[in-house]
Design a protein around this motif. Sequence first.
Motif, PDB file in Angstrom:
ATOM      1  N   CYS A 126       0.811  -1.221   0.000  1.00 18.76           N
ATOM      2  CA  CYS A 126       0.000   0.000   0.000  1.00 18.76           C
ATOM      3  C   CYS A 126       0.844   1.270   0.000  1.00 18.76           C
ATOM      4  CB  CYS A 126      -0.931   0.023   1.209  1.00 18.76           C
ATOM      5  SG  CYS A 126      -2.078  -1.362   1.268  1.00 18.76           S
ATOM      6  N   THR A 127       2.018   1.225   0.610  1.00 18.53           N
ATOM      7  CA  THR A 127       2.833   2.430   0.762  1.00 18.53           C
ATOM      8  C   THR A 127       4.280   2.149   0.400  1.00 18.53           C
ATOM      9  OG1 THR A 127       3.447   1.990   3.059  1.00 18.53           O
ATOM     10  CG2 THR A 127       1.359   3.146   2.686  1.00 18.53           C
ATOM     11  N   GLY A 128       5.012   3.229   0.105  1.00 14.69           N
ATOM     12  CA  GLY A 128       6.438   3.085  -0.144  1.00 14.69           C
ATOM     13  C   GLY A 128       7.171   2.551   1.069  1.00 14.69           C
ATOM     14  N   SER A 129       6.721   2.929   2.258  1.00 18.38           N
ATOM     15  CA  SER A 129       7.332   2.405   3.484  1.00 18.38           C
ATOM     16  C   SER A 129       7.238   0.888   3.525  1.00 18.38           C
ATOM     17  CB  SER A 129       6.640   2.991   4.716  1.00 18.38           C
ATOM     18  OG  SER A 129       6.776   4.385   4.775  1.00 18.38           O
ATOM     19  N   GLU A 130       6.051   0.363   3.213  1.00 13.33           N
ATOM     20  CA  GLU A 130       5.871  -1.094   3.206  1.00 13.33           C
ATOM     21  C   GLU A 130       6.746  -1.757   2.146  1.00 13.33           C
ATOM     22  OE1 GLU A 130       1.372  -2.078   4.669  1.00 13.33           O
ATOM     23  OE2 GLU A 130       1.606  -1.356   2.621  1.00 13.33           O
ATOM     24  N   ALA A 131       6.832  -1.123   0.974  1.00  8.61           N
ATOM     25  CA  ALA A 131       7.636  -1.699  -0.103  1.00  8.61           C
ATOM     26  C   ALA A 131       9.109  -1.753   0.292  1.00  8.61           C
ATOM     27  CB  ALA A 131       7.458  -0.891  -1.381  1.00  8.61           C
ATOM     28  N   ASN A 132       9.626  -0.667   0.875  1.00  7.49           N
ATOM     29  CA  ASN A 132      11.026  -0.650   1.297  1.00  7.49           C
ATOM     30  C   ASN A 132      11.265  -1.605   2.467  1.00  7.49           C
ATOM     31  OD1 ASN A 132      12.144   1.115  -0.581  1.00  7.49           O
ATOM     32  ND2 ASN A 132      11.513   2.917   0.575  1.00  7.49           N
ATOM     33  N   ASP A 133      10.320  -1.693   3.370  1.00  4.48           N
ATOM     34  CA  ASP A 133      10.415  -2.632   4.487  1.00  4.48           C
ATOM     35  C   ASP A 133      10.565  -4.059   3.959  1.00  4.48           C
ATOM     36  OD1 ASP A 133       9.365  -4.479   6.635  1.00  4.48           O
ATOM     37  OD2 ASP A 133       9.154  -2.603   7.727  1.00  4.48           O
ATOM     38  N   LEU A 134       9.690  -4.426   3.015  1.00  3.67           N
ATOM     39  CA  LEU A 134       9.751  -5.767   2.439  1.00  3.67           C
ATOM     40  C   LEU A 134      11.047  -5.977   1.670  1.00  3.67           C
ATOM     41  CD1 LEU A 134       8.444  -8.496   1.813  1.00  3.67           C
ATOM     42  CD2 LEU A 134       7.292  -7.397  -0.136  1.00  3.67           C
ATOM     43  N   ALA A 135      11.477  -4.976   0.896  1.00  3.92           N
ATOM     44  CA  ALA A 135      12.699  -5.123   0.105  1.00  3.92           C
ATOM     45  C   ALA A 135      13.913  -5.366   0.990  1.00  3.92           C
ATOM     46  CB  ALA A 135      12.912  -3.879  -0.754  1.00  3.92           C
ATOM     47  N   VAL A 136      13.991  -4.669   2.129  1.00  2.91           N
ATOM     48  CA  VAL A 136      15.113  -4.887   3.041  1.00  2.91           C
ATOM     49  C   VAL A 136      15.065  -6.301   3.603  1.00  2.91           C
ATOM     50  CG1 VAL A 136      16.108  -4.191   5.256  1.00  2.91           C
ATOM     51  CG2 VAL A 136      15.403  -2.454   3.602  1.00  2.91           C
ATOM     52  N   ARG A 137      13.887  -6.772   3.970  1.00  2.00           N
ATOM     53  CA  ARG A 137      13.764  -8.147   4.475  1.00  2.00           C
ATOM     54  C   ARG A 137      14.178  -9.161   3.415  1.00  2.00           C
ATOM     55  NH1 ARG A 137       7.804  -8.793   6.275  1.00  2.00           N
ATOM     56  NH2 ARG A 137       8.560 -10.820   7.054  1.00  2.00           N
ATOM     57  N   VAL A 138      13.772  -8.920   2.169  1.00  2.00           N
ATOM     58  CA  VAL A 138      14.156  -9.812   1.069  1.00  2.00           C
ATOM     59  C   VAL A 138      15.669  -9.800   0.879  1.00  2.00           C
ATOM     60  CG1 VAL A 138      14.020 -10.122  -1.445  1.00  2.00           C
ATOM     61  CG2 VAL A 138      11.933  -9.679  -0.112  1.00  2.00           C
ATOM     62  N   ALA A 139      16.266  -8.615   0.893  1.00  2.00           N
ATOM     63  CA  ALA A 139      17.720  -8.499   0.733  1.00  2.00           C
ATOM     64  C   ALA A 139      18.448  -9.224   1.855  1.00  2.00           C
ATOM     65  CB  ALA A 139      18.124  -7.027   0.700  1.00  2.00           C
TER      66      ALA A 139
END
Length: 454
Positions: A126-139
């Motif tokens: 829903c938000t850029g914050s969520e997208a970046n949060d998920l991307a860091v976890r994936v990384a």
Amino acid sequence: MATRSTIMDTNSFRPEMAAALDPETRRLTEERDVLGPAYRLFYRTPVHLVKGEGAHVWDADGTEYLDVYNNVASVGHAHPRVVEAIARQASLLNTHTRYLHENILKYADDILSTMPDELNRIMFQCTGSEANDLAVRVAQAYTGGEGVIVTAEAYHGNSALTSKLSPALGTAQDLGLTMRMIPTPDTYRLVIDGKPASACTAEEFGGWMAAEVRKAVADMNRHGIKFAALLADSIFSSDGVYPDPVGYLQPVIDTVHELGGVWIADEVQPGFTRTGDAFWGFERQEIVPDLVTSGKPMANGLPTSLMAARQEVLEPFAGSIPYFNTFGGNPVCMAAAQATLDVMCSEDTMGNAKRVGAIFKQAVTDLMPAHPCIGDVRGAGLYIGCEIVKPGTKDPDQAAALDILETLRAHHVLTSVCGRFGNILKLRPPLVFSEQDVDWFMSAFTDTLQELGL
């Protein structure tokens, strides 16, 4: 307030300003107490907006303003094709992604077609914050590391994880112990090996930044932290808008990979044709990241975001941890995102950003000889940073920048500031900004500088 956030507090209303407001505006600001003290309003005299169309908005009194700041309404406020798509889908169904629906699949294919072939998986939030949060976890899952590098004035979100990676939120915000900052890639002030950064080649400037990444990773290693990712917005918008030289990020991404990390491209600001040279900011910089995030511009105002990934990078996380976001990728938001993307293609927002952005940037640059408070003008497409300094120096002048904002507001032009010192005018209008809109801004800006004696 003990500390101040450059991204939230610089151009903001504060309660002690209420005495100067008209009764209705004061009433509305006082009633916002119900929201608590964390929110911020723009301007010493807040603007009460009720309507928008294209790059123009209207307040409750019917006064028309030029919007030179809003990348949320990327294809313009209330674009009829987006409005119609939202209404049509909302009249049929809106639910989560645990049922089959064609909207999410069509949009996934269409948006991935704008990216390099290596990026072939996508997830929605829903938000850029969520997208970046998920991307860091994936990384972190892919690399087995925790350490994340950001730039000195970066903003990447407001979740528990991303706020700790966002120094722009101010010193009251605790930063992550496994995070490291590298300097802002400031082409205006930096001197590299005795040469002004503005005179450096892409290879030289990229070499400097790559060396800073090496220093950060070396410090992680000294503290027993394994490097996971560099998280960066390729136009470095919160840092102060630094889009050039083109190509300088290639040595940096090569170094990130050499050191075992991945590159997360935060495209909330430079993506979706904003730079005029490419659909994505990282594409303009001629790199292929491992993960891409975006948010605000993609559905013209509806809360929608994405994380795209190389399949092999996503697999360690997605193959073991189920992910569910109730509203991420819902049919109404996907309809809005699809309509927004279709408008970008059919109305050539990239071409408009390139053409009008060049006119806009040159017009602001042309004011420099007569107005020495303008120290630098830089940007790409419809993303321009105008640095306000003390004449004859490169010393930032935040007070003058804020006076400029307030006087522009009096001329019915809305924008804001960015950068470590809050002295850089952030000119980032909707992608439908026209030559007539440039004329309006330049007339107001010229009058503002003259009125302020700048």
